[in-house]
Design a protein around this motif. Structure first.
Motif, PDB file in Angstrom:
ATOM      1  N   ARG A   1       0.848  -1.190   0.000  1.00 41.70           N
ATOM      2  CA  ARG A   1       0.000   0.000   0.000  1.00 41.70           C
ATOM      3  C   ARG A   1       0.884   1.241   0.000  1.00 41.70           C
ATOM      4  NH1 ARG A   1      -2.173  -3.786   3.445  1.00 41.70           N
ATOM      5  NH2 ARG A   1      -4.292  -4.470   2.906  1.00 41.70           N
ATOM      6  N   ASP A   2       0.370   2.338  -0.546  1.00 47.35           N
ATOM      7  CA  ASP A   2       1.102   3.604  -0.554  1.00 47.35           C
ATOM      8  C   ASP A   2       0.668   4.458   0.635  1.00 47.35           C
ATOM      9  OD1 ASP A   2       2.600   3.064  -2.810  1.00 47.35           O
ATOM     10  OD2 ASP A   2       1.140   3.957  -4.171  1.00 47.35           O
ATOM     11  N   PHE A   3       1.647   4.938   1.385  1.00 46.70           N
ATOM     12  CA  PHE A   3       1.400   5.787   2.549  1.00 46.70           C
ATOM     13  C   PHE A   3       1.951   7.179   2.300  1.00 46.70           C
ATOM     14  CE2 PHE A   3       0.899   1.621   4.281  1.00 46.70           C
ATOM     15  CZ  PHE A   3       0.009   1.759   5.330  1.00 46.70           C
ATOM     16  N   SER A   4       1.195   8.179   2.705  1.00 47.38           N
ATOM     17  CA  SER A   4       1.705   9.545   2.681  1.00 47.38           C
ATOM     18  C   SER A   4       2.775   9.685   3.752  1.00 47.38           C
ATOM     19  CB  SER A   4       0.572  10.545   2.953  1.00 47.38           C
ATOM     20  OG  SER A   4      -0.391  10.513   1.931  1.00 47.38           O
TER      21      SER A   4
ATOM     22  N   PRO B   1      -9.854  -6.323   8.920  1.00 49.76           N
ATOM     23  CA  PRO B   1     -10.832  -5.230   8.998  1.00 49.76           C
ATOM     24  C   PRO B   1     -11.852  -5.363  10.116  1.00 49.76           C
ATOM     25  CG  PRO B   1     -11.203  -6.609   7.057  1.00 49.76           C
ATOM     26  CD  PRO B   1      -9.892  -7.022   7.626  1.00 49.76           C
ATOM     27  N   GLU B   2     -11.967  -6.548  10.715  1.00 48.05           N
ATOM     28  CA  GLU B   2     -12.903  -6.715  11.829  1.00 48.05           C
ATOM     29  C   GLU B   2     -12.322  -6.200  13.139  1.00 48.05           C
ATOM     30  OE1 GLU B   2     -10.165 -10.194  11.799  1.00 48.05           O
ATOM     31  OE2 GLU B   2     -11.270  -9.046  10.286  1.00 48.05           O
ATOM     32  N   ALA B   3     -11.023  -5.938  13.181  1.00 48.58           N
ATOM     33  CA  ALA B   3     -10.372  -5.487  14.405  1.00 48.58           C
ATOM     34  C   ALA B   3     -10.519  -3.974  14.572  1.00 48.58           C
ATOM     35  CB  ALA B   3      -8.894  -5.866  14.394  1.00 48.58           C
ATOM     36  N   ARG B   4     -10.330  -3.504  15.799  1.00 49.79           N
ATOM     37  CA  ARG B   4     -10.307  -2.067  16.067  1.00 49.79           C
ATOM     38  C   ARG B   4      -8.896  -1.701  16.509  1.00 49.79           C
ATOM     39  NH1 ARG B   4     -10.307  -0.911  21.452  1.00 49.79           N
ATOM     40  NH2 ARG B   4     -10.830  -2.614  22.887  1.00 49.79           N
ATOM     41  N   GLY B   5      -8.496  -0.445  16.274  1.00 52.51           N
ATOM     42  CA  GLY B   5      -7.126  -0.076  16.573  1.00 52.51           C
ATOM     43  C   GLY B   5      -6.987   1.348  17.053  1.00 52.51           C
ATOM     44  N   LEU B   6      -5.944   1.562  17.851  1.00 57.84           N
ATOM     45  CA  LEU B   6      -5.627   2.872  18.396  1.00 57.84           C
ATOM     46  C   LEU B   6      -4.153   3.159  18.141  1.00 57.84           C
ATOM     47  CD1 LEU B   6      -6.315   5.387  20.156  1.00 57.84           C
ATOM     48  CD2 LEU B   6      -5.702   3.998  22.158  1.00 57.84           C
ATOM     49  N   GLY B   7      -3.860   4.318  17.547  1.00 57.97           N
ATOM     50  CA  GLY B   7      -2.489   4.753  17.335  1.00 57.97           C
ATOM     51  C   GLY B   7      -2.156   5.905  18.260  1.00 57.97           C
TER      52      GLY B   7
ATOM     53  N   LEU C   1       0.579  12.590  14.096  1.00 58.62           N
ATOM     54  CA  LEU C   1      -0.809  12.120  14.182  1.00 58.62           C
ATOM     55  C   LEU C   1      -1.629  12.622  13.000  1.00 58.62           C
ATOM     56  CD1 LEU C   1      -1.437  12.555  18.009  1.00 58.62           C
ATOM     57  CD2 LEU C   1      -1.294  10.391  16.756  1.00 58.62           C
ATOM     58  N   ALA C   2      -1.338  13.837  12.545  1.00 59.67           N
ATOM     59  CA  ALA C   2      -2.056  14.365  11.383  1.00 59.67           C
ATOM     60  C   ALA C   2      -1.743  13.543  10.136  1.00 59.67           C
ATOM     61  CB  ALA C   2      -1.689  15.833  11.163  1.00 59.67           C
ATOM     62  N   VAL C   3      -0.491  13.112   9.983  1.00 61.40           N
ATOM     63  CA  VAL C   3      -0.124  12.270   8.842  1.00 61.40           C
ATOM     64  C   VAL C   3      -0.815  10.915   8.944  1.00 61.40           C
ATOM     65  CG1 VAL C   3       1.779  11.112   7.659  1.00 61.40           C
ATOM     66  CG2 VAL C   3       2.099  13.427   8.531  1.00 61.40           C
ATOM     67  N   ALA C   4      -0.846  10.347  10.148  1.00 63.52           N
ATOM     68  CA  ALA C   4      -1.497   9.055  10.335  1.00 63.52           C
ATOM     69  C   ALA C   4      -2.990   9.131  10.016  1.00 63.52           C
ATOM     70  CB  ALA C   4      -1.283   8.566  11.761  1.00 63.52           C
ATOM     71  N   GLN C   5      -3.626  10.208  10.444  1.00 61.95           N
ATOM     72  CA  GLN C   5      -5.053  10.378  10.146  1.00 61.95           C
ATOM     73  C   GLN C   5      -5.276  10.535   8.645  1.00 61.95           C
ATOM     74  OE1 GLN C   5      -5.520  13.703  12.781  1.00 61.95           O
ATOM     75  NE2 GLN C   5      -6.474  12.479  14.399  1.00 61.95           N
ATOM     76  N   GLN C   6      -4.377  11.246   7.980  1.00 61.83           N
ATOM     77  CA  GLN C   6      -4.469  11.383   6.521  1.00 61.83           C
ATOM     78  C   GLN C   6      -4.363  10.019   5.851  1.00 61.83           C
ATOM     79  OE1 GLN C   6      -1.475  13.935   4.798  1.00 61.83           O
ATOM     80  NE2 GLN C   6      -1.914  13.272   2.722  1.00 61.83           N
ATOM     81  N   ASN C   7      -3.449   9.181   6.344  1.00 65.80           N
ATOM     82  CA  ASN C   7      -3.292   7.852   5.755  1.00 65.80           C
ATOM     83  C   ASN C   7      -4.504   6.962   6.011  1.00 65.80           C
ATOM     84  OD1 ASN C   7      -0.801   7.817   4.332  1.00 65.80           O
ATOM     85  ND2 ASN C   7       0.286   7.908   6.281  1.00 65.80           N
ATOM     86  N   ALA C   8      -5.125   7.123   7.170  1.00 63.66           N
ATOM     87  CA  ALA C   8      -6.343   6.353   7.428  1.00 63.66           C
ATOM     88  C   ALA C   8      -7.427   6.707   6.421  1.00 63.66           C
ATOM     89  CB  ALA C   8      -6.823   6.607   8.856  1.00 63.66           C
TER      90      ALA C   8
ATOM     91  N   ASP D   1      -8.546   4.919  15.475  1.00 60.01           N
ATOM     92  CA  ASP D   1      -8.539   6.051  16.402  1.00 60.01           C
ATOM     93  C   ASP D   1      -7.093   6.448  16.677  1.00 60.01           C
ATOM     94  OD1 ASP D   1     -11.373   6.189  16.815  1.00 60.01           O
ATOM     95  OD2 ASP D   1     -11.214   4.406  18.074  1.00 60.01           O
ATOM     96  N   PHE D   2      -6.892   7.735  16.962  1.00 65.23           N
ATOM     97  CA  PHE D   2      -5.554   8.231  17.252  1.00 65.23           C
ATOM     98  C   PHE D   2      -5.608   9.131  18.479  1.00 65.23           C
ATOM     99  CE2 PHE D   2      -5.623   7.262  12.738  1.00 65.23           C
ATOM    100  CZ  PHE D   2      -4.480   6.483  12.610  1.00 65.23           C
ATOM    101  N   ILE D   3      -4.510   9.110  19.240  1.00 63.88           N
ATOM    102  CA  ILE D   3      -4.472   9.888  20.476  1.00 63.88           C
ATOM    103  C   ILE D   3      -3.044  10.386  20.722  1.00 63.88           C
ATOM    104  CG2 ILE D   3      -4.012   7.851  21.928  1.00 63.88           C
ATOM    105  CD1 ILE D   3      -5.781   9.131  24.072  1.00 63.88           C
TER     106      ILE D   3
END
Length: 278
Positions: A83-86, A132-138, A146-153, A161-163
């Motif tokens: 996959r391509d990530f920003s 895809p059935e799992a939930r995750g927190l970064g 965190l802004a980059v991670a949210q963009q990639n999501a 979710d991110f914190i």
């Protein structure tokens, strides 16, 4: 009019003069980016005249690469696990070696995952895309990361979710799986890093000292945030396996193992939270 082949030949000469490793590969990648085509289609377009805008963009990109800025920062993306990530200068560049951690994590099912020091989100979002059935927190201490991670999501269409958190400081709950690629380069090793790596955020590269501070924090806190039988997996430097394994054992974690990457170098240390019976 300048053709792609002519621009490419000149760029390779310039990058080699700047001691850029694998100059032809990087020049081709940047030419494809400037021309707005997939790298695999570049050969078909090499003899076409370049537009003035594409030529200007390519020359600017080559100037940045000659100053040893990473290709991923110039193009804004990096491939990881298909996959391509920003990516930006605010996050660690995803690396192929980290795919070892992904493969190990996917060997067992999990319903919840915590990624400490998530950076670009490449580990967390890859795991959630594969499960895809799992939930995750970064979690990350850097708002910019965190802004980059949210963009990639959003880019990948993955729910996560991110914190903002200093390791476990702001984390609640327990998880089936905790993963991390923390800063682990020693202070002494920083002087020997390539110019490309030094474009990445220092806080993602080294905690200073012996490079083990992040593992000490993770080892100390993991037991309280892992479900019984839950797994902990961290990426390590090639010489850190025994030290990190010792920290995990001293913290009361079980089934501590050191795993090699595809090149045979120690790359991941895994452990498991003990159950009531063990």
């Amino acid at each position: 009019m300048t053709t792609g082949a002519q621009a490419l030949a000149a760029a390779v000469v310039r990058l080699r003069a700047a001691d850029v490793p694998d100059a032809p590969r990087d020049a081709r990648r940047l030419l494809a980016h400037a021309m707005g085509i997939a790298p695999g289609r570049l050969t078909l377009a090499l003899h076409d005249p370049m537009s003035s805008q594409a030529l200007a963009d390519f020359e600017a990109a080559i100037a940045r690469r000659a100053s040893r800025e990473p290709v991923s920062h110039i193009t804004g993306t990096r491939a990881f696990y298909g996959r391509d990530f920003s990516v930006t200068s605010d996050v660690l560049d995803p690396r192929p070696e980290t795919e070892t951690l992904i493969a190990l994590a996917l060997e067992e099912p999990f319903d919840s995952v915590l990624d400490l020091g998530t950076g670009s989100g490449c580990i967390l979002l890859t795991l959630l895309a594969e499960r895809p059935e799992a939930r995750g927190l970064g979690a990350d201490l850097s708002d910019a990361a965190l802004a980059v991670a949210q963009q990639n999501a959003r880019r990948l269409g993955v729910e996560a979710d991110f914190i903002r958190s200093d390791w476990f400081a702001a984390i609640d709950g327990q998880f089936d799986l905790i993963v991390s690629n923390p800063p682990y380069i020693t202070e002494a090793e920083m002087a020997d890093l390539s110019p490309e790596v030094l474009h990445e955020p220092r806080m993602a590269l080294t905690p200073g000292g012996d490079g083990l501070d992040a593992y000490r924090a993770i080892a100390a806190g993991a037991g309280a945030y892992l479900r019984p039988g839950g797994r902990l997996m961290v990426e390590i430097g090639a010489a850190q396996g025994p030290d990190v394994a010792g920290l995990f054992k001293a913290a009361g974690l079980g089934e501590v193992q050191v795993h090699p990457d595809l090149d045979g170098r120690d790359r991941v240390v895994s452990a498991r939270a003990r159950t009531a019976k063990t």
